[in-house]
Design an enzyme around this catalytic site. Structure first.
Site, PDB file in Angstrom:
ATOM      1  N   CYS A   1       2.684  -0.876   0.892  1.00  0.00           N
ATOM      2  CA  CYS A   1       1.623  -0.716   1.882  1.00  0.00           C
ATOM      3  C   CYS A   1       2.174  -0.206   3.220  1.00  0.00           C
ATOM      4  O   CYS A   1       1.559   0.631   3.874  1.00  0.00           O
ATOM      5  CB  CYS A   1       0.830  -1.995   2.070  1.00  0.00           C
ATOM      6  SG  CYS A   1       1.800  -3.429   2.602  1.00  0.00           S
TER       7      CYS A   1
ATOM      8  N   HIS B   1       0.180  -7.412   4.901  1.00  0.00           N
ATOM      9  CA  HIS B   1      -0.301  -6.081   4.557  1.00  0.00           C
ATOM     10  C   HIS B   1      -0.296  -5.181   5.783  1.00  0.00           C
ATOM     11  O   HIS B   1      -0.437  -5.652   6.904  1.00  0.00           O
ATOM     12  CB  HIS B   1      -1.716  -6.185   3.984  1.00  0.00           C
ATOM     13  CG  HIS B   1      -2.212  -4.923   3.368  1.00  0.00           C
ATOM     14  ND1 HIS B   1      -1.607  -4.335   2.279  1.00  0.00           N
ATOM     15  CD2 HIS B   1      -3.254  -4.128   3.699  1.00  0.00           C
ATOM     16  CE1 HIS B   1      -2.267  -3.236   1.955  1.00  0.00           C
ATOM     17  NE2 HIS B   1      -3.272  -3.090   2.810  1.00  0.00           N
TER      18      HIS B   1
ATOM     19  N   ASP C   1      -7.775   0.695   4.380  1.00  0.00           N
ATOM     20  CA  ASP C   1      -6.824   0.010   3.510  1.00  0.00           C
ATOM     21  C   ASP C   1      -6.136   0.986   2.557  1.00  0.00           C
ATOM     22  O   ASP C   1      -6.804   1.683   1.803  1.00  0.00           O
ATOM     23  CB  ASP C   1      -7.554  -1.079   2.716  1.00  0.00           C
ATOM     24  CG  ASP C   1      -6.609  -2.145   2.213  1.00  0.00           C
ATOM     25  OD1 ASP C   1      -5.492  -1.806   1.790  1.00  0.00           O
ATOM     26  OD2 ASP C   1      -6.995  -3.319   2.247  1.00  0.00           O
TER      27      ASP C   1
END
Length: 169
Positions: free
Chosen positions: A26, A134, A152
């Protein structure tokens, strides 16, 4: 948010939207998206004649095999950004305030001039999502609802979503 000017950075980010290649990528996926959105030249071809960032090009500061297993810390993420020529203003929540965070988000979201992109490193658990640490870029700010649009990079798990600014901070 669009009518109020809080989504100016959105289109620059949307055209380079990137899904992380590995579960722990990520941070790398977010950095790839930022570098490509800001049109940073990687100095090498990616495929064919394309000069475009890919996660496998981010091989400084930490071994990619280690990232695949553990992800990256905030300090390593900042190192990776600087390694690619970015000016990284790293601000930790505990060293700042909600109002300062809101100002950074609003400023970066209301400009589309290569000024910068706001990236957040946050806990999914706090937001009621699965997983924990994240990274993702911020694609918009809606002042009326005081919400942040998180783009995201784990699109297989979560589409872009709005989060109350205070909750994200």
């Amino acid at each position: 948010a669009m009518a109020a000017g809080g989504m100016e950075i959105f289109f620059r980010l949307a055209e380079t939207f990137h899904t992380q290649n590995e579960p722990a990528f990520c941070g790398l996926g977010t950095l790839v998206m930022v570098l490509n959105a800001l049109e940073v030249d990687p100095g090498e071809v990616w495929k064919g004649a394309w000069r475009w960032y890919d996660e496998m090009m981010l091989d400084c500061c930490v071994e990619l095999d280690q990232v695949k297993e553990e992800g990256v810390t905030w300090d390593v993420w900042c190192c990776l950004g600087r390694c690619q020529g970015l000016q990284v203003d790293a601000i930790r929540a505990e060293d700042s305030s909600l109002e300062a965070f809101r100002k950074v988000v609003a400023t970066t979201c209301t400009r589309d001039d290569g000024y910068g992109v706001c990236v957040v490193s946050y806990s999914r658990r706090v937001l009621g999502q699965t997983g924990d640490g994240h990274y993702s870029p911020v694609g918009g700010y809606h002042a009326a609802s005081d919400s942040v649009l998180v783009l995201d990079v784990a699109r297989f798990k979560h589409p872009p979503h709005w989060i109350p600014t205070e909750e994200l901070w």
